[in-house]
Design a protein around this motif. Structure first.
Motif, PDB file in Angstrom:
ATOM      1  N   GLY A 295      30.705  41.623  33.412  1.00  0.00           N
ATOM      2  CA  GLY A 295      30.834  41.242  34.810  1.00  0.00           C
ATOM      3  C   GLY A 295      29.959  40.039  35.058  1.00  0.00           C
ATOM      4  O   GLY A 295      28.827  39.964  34.566  1.00  0.00           O
ATOM      5  N   ASP A 296      30.456  39.075  35.842  1.00  0.00           N
ATOM      6  CA  ASP A 296      29.690  37.836  36.040  1.00  0.00           C
ATOM      7  C   ASP A 296      28.734  37.911  37.226  1.00  0.00           C
ATOM      8  O   ASP A 296      28.036  36.949  37.520  1.00  0.00           O
ATOM      9  CB  ASP A 296      30.624  36.638  36.174  1.00  0.00           C
TER      10      ASP A 296
ATOM     11  N   ASP B 267      39.505  40.465  39.614  1.00  0.00           N
ATOM     12  CA  ASP B 267      38.928  39.341  40.326  1.00  0.00           C
ATOM     13  C   ASP B 267      39.371  39.398  41.774  1.00  0.00           C
ATOM     14  O   ASP B 267      39.873  40.428  42.235  1.00  0.00           O
ATOM     15  CB  ASP B 267      39.317  38.015  39.663  1.00  0.00           C
TER      16      ASP B 267
ATOM     17  N   GLU C 240      32.928  45.794  28.435  1.00  0.00           N
ATOM     18  CA  GLU C 240      33.185  45.177  29.729  1.00  0.00           C
ATOM     19  C   GLU C 240      32.072  44.189  30.032  1.00  0.00           C
ATOM     20  O   GLU C 240      30.923  44.400  29.661  1.00  0.00           O
ATOM     21  CB  GLU C 240      33.231  46.260  30.813  1.00  0.00           C
TER      22      GLU C 240
ATOM     23  N   ARG D 268      33.819  39.365  39.456  1.00  0.00           N
ATOM     24  CA  ARG D 268      34.838  39.210  38.422  1.00  0.00           C
ATOM     25  C   ARG D 268      34.427  40.030  37.204  1.00  0.00           C
ATOM     26  O   ARG D 268      33.299  39.921  36.726  1.00  0.00           O
ATOM     27  CB  ARG D 268      35.044  37.749  38.073  1.00  0.00           C
ATOM     28  N   VAL D 269      35.370  40.817  36.702  1.00  0.00           N
ATOM     29  CA  VAL D 269      35.106  41.716  35.580  1.00  0.00           C
ATOM     30  C   VAL D 269      36.207  41.522  34.544  1.00  0.00           C
ATOM     31  O   VAL D 269      37.375  41.368  34.896  1.00  0.00           O
ATOM     32  CB  VAL D 269      35.080  43.190  36.058  1.00  0.00           C
TER      33      VAL D 269
END
Length: 192
Positions: free
Chosen positions: A61-62, A88, A59, A66-67
């Motif tokens: 995430g930003d 998101d 995974e 958002r993932v």
């Protein structure tokens, strides 16, 4: 006396203040705001026994909510199943990979196909009769069903008669009690 001293020595550590160990009982408050979210990334593999990988998860995430990620596993049929997902501002979105056999409908055997056809023909016949007000031909009771119904009705009537007799007996008892009981005439203003 020796036992009392041993008990005091063993209990004394338990009497100390431990509220500092539990954050919910702490009297100090933290005013530092939590740090802003940071981008992250992880991946792991696991197995039921050493040297065997039967599940994987990754995974990213930003940091702004958002993932994206996926996980895979080996199912009991020894097929690798994968789920890819993204989350998101519009929600959670998942796609299944290698799940076709779980979604596909089984193919009917010849016997099932014929039974379905008979069922639908009979259903249509009954629906047509009901739409025109034609009475449905109910099946007649067999001899054993008729005897069972008669036995049930006789037993029901016997129980109903017993209940009525009990109700009458209780009513007679109530009336006898009322006839022989003295009225309790209590006057709270009366001085003795």
């Amino acid at each position: 006396m020796k036992n009392l001293l041993i008990a005091i020595v063993l209990i004394s550590p338990c009497l100390g203040d431990v509220s500092h160990l539990l954050s919910e009982y702490s009297t100090t408050t933290t005013t530092t705001p939590p740090p802003p979210p940071r981008p992250y990334k992880f991946r792991y593999q696991a197995g039921r026994y050493p040297g065997n990988v039967d599940r994987v998860h990754q995974e990213t995430g930003d940091g702004s909510g958002r993932v994206q990620g996926s996980y895979s596993f080996v199912d009991p049929k020894h097929k690798v199943r994968t789920v890819e997902y993204a989350a998101d501002e519009t929600g959670f979105h998942a796609s299944l990979i290698n799940y076709e056999d779980t979604i596909a409908q089984p193919i009917d055997s010849e016997a099932v196909r014929l039974a379905k056809e008979r069922h639908f023909r009979l259903y249509q016949k009954i629906a047509e009769a009901n739409s025109h007000g034609v009475p449905v031909n109910l099946p007649r009771d067999s001899a054993s069903v008729g005897r069972a119904k008669d036995k049930h009705i006789q037993l029901y009537q016997k129980i109903a008669e017993e209940h009525a007799a009990i109700a009458n007996q209780r009513e007679v008892e109530r009336l006898a009690y009322e006839a022989t009981s003295a009225v309790n005439d209590v006057n709270p203003d009366h001085v003795y």
